[in-house]
Design a protein around this motif. Structure first.
Motif, PDB file in Angstrom:
ATOM      1  N   TRP A 169       0.881  -0.997   0.117  1.00 32.44           N
ATOM      2  CA  TRP A 169      -0.144  -0.260  -0.218  1.00 32.44           C
ATOM      3  C   TRP A 169       1.202   1.096  -0.047  1.00 32.44           C
ATOM      4  CZ3 TRP A 169      -4.504   1.717  -0.945  1.00 32.44           C
ATOM      5  CH2 TRP A 169      -4.728   3.218  -0.859  1.00 32.44           C
TER       6      TRP A 169
ATOM      7  N   ILE B  57       1.478   2.199  -3.912  1.00 33.63           N
ATOM      8  CA  ILE B  57       0.650   2.295  -3.974  1.00 33.63           C
ATOM      9  C   ILE B  57      -0.570   3.456  -4.577  1.00 33.63           C
ATOM     10  CG2 ILE B  57       1.207   0.337  -5.626  1.00 33.63           C
ATOM     11  CD1 ILE B  57      -1.202  -0.909  -4.335  1.00 33.63           C
ATOM     12  N   LYS B  58      -0.417   3.873  -2.862  1.00 31.50           N
ATOM     13  CA  LYS B  58      -1.062   4.568  -2.062  1.00 31.50           C
ATOM     14  C   LYS B  58      -1.499   5.734  -3.207  1.00 31.50           C
ATOM     15  CE  LYS B  58       1.053   6.787   1.119  1.00 31.50           C
ATOM     16  NZ  LYS B  58       1.129   7.157   2.404  1.00 31.50           N
ATOM     17  N   HIS B  59      -0.166   6.464  -3.993  1.00 33.10           N
ATOM     18  CA  HIS B  59      -0.525   7.691  -4.325  1.00 33.10           C
ATOM     19  C   HIS B  59      -1.451   7.791  -5.456  1.00 33.10           C
ATOM     20  CE1 HIS B  59       2.463   5.522  -6.562  1.00 33.10           C
ATOM     21  NE2 HIS B  59       2.151   6.275  -7.991  1.00 33.10           N
ATOM     22  N   ASN B  60      -1.964   6.312  -5.960  1.00 37.12           N
ATOM     23  CA  ASN B  60      -2.866   5.862  -7.178  1.00 37.12           C
ATOM     24  C   ASN B  60      -4.099   6.242  -6.845  1.00 37.12           C
ATOM     25  OD1 ASN B  60      -0.262   5.395  -9.037  1.00 37.12           O
ATOM     26  ND2 ASN B  60      -0.146   2.971  -8.618  1.00 37.12           N
ATOM     27  N   TYR B  61      -3.835   6.258  -5.858  1.00 39.61           N
ATOM     28  CA  TYR B  61      -5.426   6.186  -5.419  1.00 39.61           C
ATOM     29  C   TYR B  61      -6.045   7.088  -3.950  1.00 39.61           C
ATOM     30  CZ  TYR B  61      -5.343   1.482  -6.384  1.00 39.61           C
ATOM     31  OH  TYR B  61      -5.223  -0.122  -7.878  1.00 39.61           O
ATOM     32  N   GLU B  62      -5.160   7.741  -4.252  1.00 40.73           N
ATOM     33  CA  GLU B  62      -5.163   9.412  -2.964  1.00 40.73           C
ATOM     34  C   GLU B  62      -5.802  10.380  -4.152  1.00 40.73           C
ATOM     35  OE1 GLU B  62      -1.834   9.398  -0.655  1.00 40.73           O
ATOM     36  OE2 GLU B  62      -2.280   8.383   1.220  1.00 40.73           O
ATOM     37  N   LYS B  63      -6.836  11.032  -3.011  1.00 38.84           N
ATOM     38  CA  LYS B  63      -7.602  12.159  -4.140  1.00 38.84           C
ATOM     39  C   LYS B  63      -6.284  13.309  -3.617  1.00 38.84           C
ATOM     40  CE  LYS B  63     -12.283  10.503  -4.427  1.00 38.84           C
ATOM     41  NZ  LYS B  63     -13.601  10.963  -4.109  1.00 38.84           N
TER      42      LYS B  63
END
Length: 61
Positions: free
Chosen positions: A50, A53-59
């Motif tokens: 996570w 890759i969290k930068h792909n899903y954070e707004k």
């Protein structure tokens, strides 16, 4: 041979120092083994965790 005798006299001759040596060695080994295992896990799973890759899903606000 002299080094072995010095180590024996310093660390293993008395029960109290022998016990302290074993406890300290166990703590150091446990710490190193744990950090090594974590580093291996992160290396094997790079790009899947996570935090990678969290930068792909954070707004962005």
């Amino acid at each position: 041979m002299a080094l072995g005798r010095q180590i024996y006299n310093l660390l293993f001759k008395r029960t109290s120092t022998f016990t302290l040596t074993i406890v300290v060695a166990a703590v150091v080994f446990e710490r190193a083994f744990d950090q090594g295992g974590d580093a291996l896990f992160e290396q094997l799973n790079r790009g899947k965790l996570w935090k990678h890759i969290k930068h792909n899903y954070e707004k962005e606000e």
